[in-house]
Design an enzyme around this catalytic site. Structure first.
Site, mmCIF file in Angstrom:
data_model
loop_
_atom_site.group_PDB
_atom_site.id
_atom_site.type_symbol
_atom_site.label_atom_id
_atom_site.label_comp_id
_atom_site.label_asym_id
_atom_site.label_seq_id
_atom_site.Cartn_x
_atom_site.Cartn_y
_atom_site.Cartn_z
ATOM 1 N N SER A 110 -5.834 -4.623 -8.950
ATOM 2 C CA SER A 110 -5.412 -4.913 -7.579
ATOM 3 C C SER A 110 -4.997 -6.359 -7.342
ATOM 4 C CB SER A 110 -6.513 -4.529 -6.582
ATOM 5 O OG SER A 110 -6.576 -3.130 -6.447
ATOM 6 N N TYR A 206 -9.483 -0.926 3.172
ATOM 7 C CA TYR A 206 -8.687 -1.199 1.973
ATOM 8 C C TYR A 206 -8.103 0.105 1.435
ATOM 9 C CZ TYR A 206 -7.440 -3.436 -2.437
ATOM 10 O OH TYR A 206 -6.761 -3.939 -3.513
ATOM 11 N N SER A 207 -6.796 0.138 1.268
ATOM 12 C CA SER A 207 -6.120 1.349 0.793
ATOM 13 C C SER A 207 -4.993 0.979 -0.147
ATOM 14 C CB SER A 207 -5.565 2.163 1.972
ATOM 15 O OG SER A 207 -4.799 3.258 1.497
ATOM 16 N N ASN A 208 -5.066 1.489 -1.362
ATOM 17 C CA ASN A 208 -4.000 1.264 -2.335
ATOM 18 C C ASN A 208 -2.667 1.855 -1.881
ATOM 19 O OD1 ASN A 208 -5.321 -0.001 -4.839
ATOM 20 N ND2 ASN A 208 -6.706 1.667 -4.358
ATOM 21 N N GLY A 368 -9.186 -7.468 -9.140
ATOM 22 C CA GLY A 368 -8.453 -6.285 -9.575
ATOM 23 C C GLY A 368 -9.309 -5.418 -10.470
#
Length: 432
Positions: A110, A206-208, A368
């Site tokens: 991330s 939090y969202s990818n 990440g």
């Protein structure tokens, strides 16, 4: 990575080489070394002594992290004052696949989001995008309520979009159980099959999925692939020769890539967070109670976590970003404008950049995580100081003993970057 499925959401989470270079300058007279040169010699000696002390202080927690269960760690600290400290430690059973080195390539997970956000903000500076513009303008019909979700909401995770990694079908690919190659559009489609978490702009989660959408927007606006945009706008200008987006056509070099590991099926169940589907496990070759996840399915990550880099090159990127070399002042200020994260969490999230509170002060950066790889990358407010801590597992850190040892290493490295005393830590208890 899917921060909501990681052992600690998306972050909170040798020496093989000590590069000491000393350049002693000053006039040499017939009678010997001048006063100026003597002073320089004394200063350099003090710096060298301090560097040796710091390396010893960080080598101990690095070894403790490995002794506690981390397959391997790479630490790089640049305090802006002298030689860089580089430390590597790895478990003996991992050496058959690869011997870790400070310059190894690493899956950045991330931390990719900071690069993608930089590209987006460059396009904003060029008046090709607007932070207040609705997603529907660039991705018509792809995201429900796209006319109410702005670019800024995608960047700072206030869109309310479901995290696509938590979709059961996507999760199978993320863990390597399914080799299906997902397209960005399919990842978004999987996410929007689930109800939004909240109305756009009302909360933080939090969202990818947000960054998959941002990658598509960057491609739509420019007519270029995201991989090419990153190379053109960031990697080549900064001479980052080992930094790139790993895709089906651009895979890491096996000789240069650190290998990543996750606990095998017999060990991972108690480490998974509540709500993880039953039977979740990682696919890969068996290795000493682990599986080698190095070549696991990459297609679920892309703009949310698909980049590869090295500790030195990522430090160079962070330094360039925070010193204003990649963005105009107005856009860098926007990037550093933050929102609160979860209740009780002191950290704050900007536009692809997080402000993290540590025992030695606040730092900027990102963490990440993708299967087998956890990277924590931080800098001070000016970009003069940088630090990277790479650990070759994610879910292995959910073990309390391993996680505590890894966090002690992170705290020590960040404090060293800030030129502050490294916190003293006791070795993990074997029964903890």
């Amino acid at each position: 990575m899917a921060e909501n499925t990681s052992p600690s959401r998306h972050r909170r989470h040798a020496a093989l080489a000590l590069l000491l270079t000393t350049a002693l300058t000053g006039a040499v007279t017939a009678g010997g070394i001048s006063a100026a040169s003597a002073s320089a010699t004394q200063t350099t000696a003090r710096q060298t002594e301090a560097e040796v002390t710091r390396t010893a202080q960080l080598t101990k927690p690095a070894q403790q992290a490995v002794d506690a269960g981390a397959p391997g760690v790479i630490v790089r600290v640049n305090d802006g004052n002298g030689p860089t400290t580089e430390i590597v430690r790895q478990a003996p059973w991992t050496r058959a696949e690869h011997t870790l080195a400070p310059g190894d390539q690493f899956r950045m997970g991330s931390s990719t989001k900071t690069v993608v956000a930089t590209v987006i903000l460059q396009l904003v500076a060029e008046h090709r995008l607007k932070l207040t513009g609705p997603v529907e303008t660039w991705l018509p019909g792809l995201i429900p309520n796209g006319d109410e979700i702005t670019l800024r909401m995608l960047l700072n995770h206030t869109s309310g979009l479901f995290n696509h990694i938590n979709d059961p079908d996507v999760l199978k690919a993320f863990t390597g159980q399914d080799t299906r190659q997902w397209t960005p559009e399919e990842l978004i489609a999987a996410a929007v099959e689930h109800d939004p978490l909240f109305a756009p702009g009302k909360q933080y989660s939090y969202s990818n999925t947000n960054y998959i959408a941002l990658g598509l927007i960057a491609e739509k606006v420019t007519g270029q692939s995201l991989s090419d945009l990153i190379q053109e706008r960031i990697a080549r200008p900064l001479n980052l020769k080992n930094t790139y987006m790993a895709t089906g056509t651009h895979r890491p070099d096996n000789r240069k890539l650190a290998h990543g590991y996750e606990p095998d099926a017999a060990h991972i169940a108690p480490l998974l967070p509540p709500g993880t589907p039953a039977g979740t496990k990682f696919a890969g070759p068996s290795r000493a109670g682990h599986v080698d996840t190095t070549w696991i399915n990459l297609s679920t990550e892309w703009a949310a976590g698909g980049m590869v880099s090295t500790a030195e090159e990522w430090g160079r990127f962070d330094a360039a970003l925070m010193s204003g070399k990649l963005l105009p002042a107005a856009q860098l200020k926007q990037m550093r404008t933050t929102v609160a994260e979860e209740p009780g969490n002191p950290n704050r999230y900007g536009l692809g950049l997080e402000k993290v509170v540590t025992p030695c002060g606040a730092v900027w950066g990102h963490v990440g995580q993708v299967p087998g790889y956890s990277s924590q990358n931080f800098t001070d407010g000016t970009g003069r100081r940088t630090v990277s801590i790479f650990t070759t597992t994610i879910f292995g850190l959910a073990d309390p003993k391993t996680g505590a040892a890894d966090q002690a290493l992170v705290n020590g490295a960040v404090c060293a970057m800030l030129d502050k005393p490294i916190p003293k830590t006791a070795p993990p208890s074997p029964t903890s």
